[in-house]
Design an enzyme around this catalytic site. Structure first.
Site, PDB file in Angstrom:
ATOM      1  N   CYS A  20      10.489   1.987  -9.168  1.00  0.00           N
ATOM      2  CA  CYS A  20      11.758   1.537  -8.108  1.00  0.00           C
ATOM      3  C   CYS A  20      12.632   1.230  -8.344  1.00  0.00           C
ATOM      4  O   CYS A  20      13.062   0.251  -7.833  1.00  0.00           O
ATOM      5  CB  CYS A  20      10.990   1.391  -7.191  1.00  0.00           C
ATOM      6  N   LYS A  74       0.519   6.046  -4.081  1.00  0.00           N
ATOM      7  CA  LYS A  74       0.571   7.332  -4.758  1.00  0.00           C
ATOM      8  C   LYS A  74      -0.764   8.433  -5.319  1.00  0.00           C
ATOM      9  O   LYS A  74      -1.148   9.216  -5.101  1.00  0.00           O
ATOM     10  CB  LYS A  74       1.212   7.229  -6.009  1.00  0.00           C
ATOM     11  N   ALA A 112      -2.282   1.008  -9.551  1.00  0.00           N
ATOM     12  CA  ALA A 112      -2.419   1.762  -7.971  1.00  0.00           C
ATOM     13  C   ALA A 112      -2.041   1.183  -7.101  1.00  0.00           C
ATOM     14  O   ALA A 112      -1.873   1.649  -5.566  1.00  0.00           O
ATOM     15  CB  ALA A 112      -4.057   2.489  -7.969  1.00  0.00           C
ATOM     16  N   ALA A 113      -2.595  -0.279  -6.586  1.00  0.00           N
ATOM     17  CA  ALA A 113      -2.044  -1.123  -5.536  1.00  0.00           C
ATOM     18  C   ALA A 113      -0.924  -1.011  -5.014  1.00  0.00           C
ATOM     19  O   ALA A 113       0.101  -1.166  -5.558  1.00  0.00           O
ATOM     20  CB  ALA A 113      -2.520  -2.625  -5.822  1.00  0.00           C
ATOM     21  N   GLY A 163      -1.292   2.040  -3.174  1.00  0.00           N
ATOM     22  CA  GLY A 163      -2.262   3.294  -3.044  1.00  0.00           C
ATOM     23  C   GLY A 163      -2.228   4.327  -2.023  1.00  0.00           C
ATOM     24  O   GLY A 163      -2.369   5.291  -2.091  1.00  0.00           O
ATOM     25  N   GLU A 209      -6.517  -1.665 -10.878  1.00  0.00           N
ATOM     26  CA  GLU A 209      -4.957  -1.693 -10.338  1.00  0.00           C
ATOM     27  C   GLU A 209      -5.585  -3.327 -10.685  1.00  0.00           C
ATOM     28  O   GLU A 209      -7.227  -3.793 -10.557  1.00  0.00           O
ATOM     29  CB  GLU A 209      -4.996  -2.655  -8.281  1.00  0.00           C
ATOM     30  N   ASP A 269       3.013   3.373 -13.285  1.00  0.00           N
ATOM     31  CA  ASP A 269       3.906   3.817 -12.271  1.00  0.00           C
ATOM     32  C   ASP A 269       4.094   1.614 -11.588  1.00  0.00           C
ATOM     33  O   ASP A 269       3.622   1.263 -11.185  1.00  0.00           O
ATOM     34  CB  ASP A 269       3.588   3.657 -10.340  1.00  0.00           C
TER      35      ASP A 269
END
Ligand code: SAM
Length: 448
Positions: free
Chosen positions: A227, A111, A106-107, A109, A129, A174
């Site tokens: 990404c 999303k 998550a970091a 943050g 995270e 992610d």
């Protein structure tokens, strides 16, 4: 310079179209922000244009110096890459707002704040995270966003798989990736890229997915994103999830004018076709043939101590617009508030996971009284009128955010809620001959 092997692999993957992508990667990146519902309108000195796939997303024609904007520090917007806001479409199409969602990687943050906003008061987000140095910036961004519906954790994917069996309605992975989509923004992503990095990332992604898989409910939704452009980390991993872990790939509706490219599975954002950086997203539904066997939650004692001073409770409740929506827990001198709707679950998390925060800091016992914690000032449910408010100029606000001494005149004695353009920035205490700056030292602006 783009890595030679990258150029070659894109030529194999995209054929003639690769030249358009390679050229686009040598142009300037796009700046975009996503507005927080904290604020009705936000004005920038440059032109703005809407991000078509997120109602709160805007492109900025220039990149302002965000550090000089007090509203940035107050969490009024998040500087988020436009393509990644496409997660919103997957949420709208497949996730009920009363879901329990895990954002595993998550970091910092971006999303997580988007998901927290989507869920609002109905749902619960666990933002996790695994890298220790990154978990605090995640927690800061979550607090500044101000919904209070998020638990921030620091656990491994394996710990979630083992301890939270069949618990989450939705998991976002992610994944850490080779970062080809960031080549325009990040020189380091270019210099660290190699075919071997791509292979190593693809393997690590599969291991993360395998480890966390048990935490997803049968029939639950996995959002898998990277990404990067290459098929090793995207399509091939998605096919592996579908076949080996057991899931169906789901379609997403989108407007053809957005320039999204459909992969063999999932959706690509290529900078020569969409206004944003490189991004890939695929939505999968876990097979539901497995019997639902959620963990049994026994929450005898969640490590909380009884409130030593019950008279503080009504004081703290008077600081909230909807006090009945929140449960309050004490740890030593500190009171934390968290959504009452998810009390049992959050109490259980706090005994089973490494929780950095569970909701938001509400009060702290100081001397013979109770003082609000900073994160209360960031909360959307804060009842501002509970405190004398002092409106700051931009210069005063920046000085406050640098934790400098304050020189406010004609302000009441005691605790003050400092605001900028009507938005709370934090607290200060007027002790008569001076005002104590209570802005958190670890969040202060260090360089201007
Ligand atoms: N979702 C974030 C956002 O939108 O702001 C960006 C996440 S970044 C692409 C990937 C994250 O995965 C990084 O914060 C990284 O520290 C974390 N990570 C690295 N190795 C990991 C692992 N083995 N398991 C889980 N997360 C990992």
């Amino acid at each position: 310079m783009l890595p030679v092997d990258f150029i070659e692999s894109m030529r194999v993957q995209l054929g003639q179209e690769a030249e358009l992508l390679l050229r686009a990667l040598e142009t300037e990146p796009v700046t975009s922000i996503r507005l927080n519902s904290k604020l009705d309108v936000l004005t920038f000195e440059c032109d703005t244009d809407e991000v078509p796939w997120h109602i709160d997303g805007y492109y900025l024609s220039e990149r302002p110096q965000f550090t000089l904007d007090p509203l940035f520090h107050a969490g009024c917007y998040y500087v988020q890459e436009a393509s990644s806001m496409f997660i919103q479409q997957a949420l709208e199409q497949y996730i009920d707002s009363s879901s329990v969602v895990l954002d595993l990687c998550a970091a910092p943050g971006g999303k997580s704040t988007l998901i927290s906003e989507y869920l609002g008061a109905d749902g619960l987000l666990v933002a996790n995270e695994v890298v220790r140095q990154r978990v605090f910036v995640l927690s800061e961004n979550i607090q500044k966003w101000g919904n209070g519906n998020t638990v921030v954790t620091h656990n491994t994917p394996e710990e979630f798989g083992e301890r939270c069996r069949h618990l989450f309605d939705c998991i976002l992975v992610d994944a850490p990736c080779s970062g080809e989509g960031m080549f325009r923004k990040d020189e380091q992503a270019r210099s660290e890229w190699s075919l071997q990095t791509v292979r190593m990332c693809a393997e690590r992604q599969r291991s993360i997915l395998m480890d966390v898989w048990d935490a997803l409910k049968p029939g639950g939704i996995l959002l898998y994103s990277t990404c990067t452009f290459n098929e090793e980390e995207n399509e091939k991993n998605v096919n592996w999830i579908a076949e080996v872990l057991g899931a169906d790939v789901l379609p997403l509706d989108y407007d053809p004018s957005w320039g999204i490219t459909e992969g063999q599975v999932g959706y690509h954002f290529y900078p020569h076709k969409t206004k944003g950086e490189g991004f890939y997203l695929c939505v999968l539904r876990k097979n539901s043939n497995e019997e639902l066997q959620p963990v049994k939650m026994k929450t005898k004692d969640a490590g909380q101590k009884a409130n030593p001073h019950p008279e503080y409770l009504p004081v703290m409740r008077s600081w909230l617009q909807h006090p009945d929506d929140w449960a309050i827990r004490y740890t030593d001198r500190f009171a934390t508030a968290y959504p009452l709707k998810y009390k049992e679950l959050i109490d259980w998390f706090s005994t089973r996971l490494t929780c950095i925060s569970t909701g938001f800091g509400l009060g702290e016992e100081r001397g013979r009284g109770i003082a609000p914690q900073h994160s209360l000032s960031m909360l959307k449910d804060l009842r501002k009128e509970a405190f004398p408010m002092v409106a700051l100029t931009r210069e005063q606000a920046l000085s406050y955010l640098r934790t400098e001494a304050l020189n406010l005149t004609d302000v009441p004695l005691g605790l003050l809620l400092l605001t900028y353009e009507g938005v709370p920035l934090g607290f200060a205490k007027n002790v008569g001959n001076r005002q104590n700056n209570l802005y958190p030292n670890e969040w202060r602006i260090r360089h201007l």
